[in-house]
Design a protein around this motif. Structure first.
Motif, PDB file in Angstrom:
ATOM      1  N   CYS A 141       3.079  -1.976  -4.353  1.00  0.00           N
ATOM      2  CA  CYS A 141       2.620  -1.847  -2.972  1.00  0.00           C
ATOM      3  C   CYS A 141       1.165  -2.303  -2.831  1.00  0.00           C
TER       4      CYS A 141
ATOM      5  N   PHE B 295      -0.678  -1.582  -0.338  1.00  0.00           N
ATOM      6  CA  PHE B 295      -1.353  -0.668   0.580  1.00  0.00           C
ATOM      7  C   PHE B 295      -1.867   0.592  -0.092  1.00  0.00           C
ATOM      8  N   HIS B 296      -1.551   0.795  -1.338  1.00  0.00           N
ATOM      9  CA  HIS B 296      -2.158   1.888  -2.089  1.00  0.00           C
ATOM     10  C   HIS B 296      -2.234   1.449  -3.546  1.00  0.00           C
TER      11      HIS B 296
ATOM     12  N   CYS C 164       7.525   1.845   1.433  1.00  0.00           N
ATOM     13  CA  CYS C 164       6.855   2.234   0.198  1.00  0.00           C
ATOM     14  C   CYS C 164       7.113   3.713  -0.057  1.00  0.00           C
TER      15      CYS C 164
ATOM     16  N   GLY D 206       5.528   5.334  -2.321  1.00  0.00           N
ATOM     17  CA  GLY D 206       4.276   5.924  -2.774  1.00  0.00           C
ATOM     18  C   GLY D 206       3.436   6.408  -1.610  1.00  0.00           C
ATOM     19  N   CYS D 207       3.148   5.524  -0.652  1.00  0.00           N
ATOM     20  CA  CYS D 207       2.254   5.888   0.450  1.00  0.00           C
ATOM     21  C   CYS D 207       2.997   6.073   1.761  1.00  0.00           C
TER      22      CYS D 207
HETATM   23 ZN   LIG Z   1       2.304   2.163  -0.815  1.00  0.00          ZN
END
Ligand SMILES: [Zn+2]
Length: 87
Positions: free
Chosen positions: A35, A37-38, A56, A58-59
């Motif tokens: 990702c 974005f994180h 995602c 994760g985030c």
């Molecule tokens: Zn993410």
């Protein structure tokens, strides 16, 4: 009726757009990558070619091609759509 000739194929190819920014690998019916974005050490970002959506794990970021370009290019919705339209 062939499933790859449905309305999605006439729309933006999200996989192609995401592939410009991150490396995607095939994961069953989806593609996955790290990702952008994180801080991602795993491959948390899933892209579904069928739904033309990303998510995602994760985030929590997710959406379609416009949302992806908005987030990664830090653009407004209108600017992101213009970028996509330009190819
Ligand atoms: Zn993410």
């Amino acid at each position: 009726m062939s499933s790859d000739q449905n309305i999605l194929s006439a729309q933006v190819d999200l996989v192609k757009i995401v592939s410009r920014y991150i490396l995607l690998e095939q994961s069953r019916r989806n593609l996955k990558g790290r990702c952008p974005f994180h801080k991602d050490l795993a491959t948390s970002l899933m892209v579904s070619p069928e739904k033309n959506q990303f998510q995602c794990f994760g985030c929590g970021k997710g959406g379609g091609a416009v949302e992806f370009v908005m987030a990664i290019e830090n653009k407004s919705r209108e600017e992101a759509m213009l970028l996509i339209a330009k190819g």
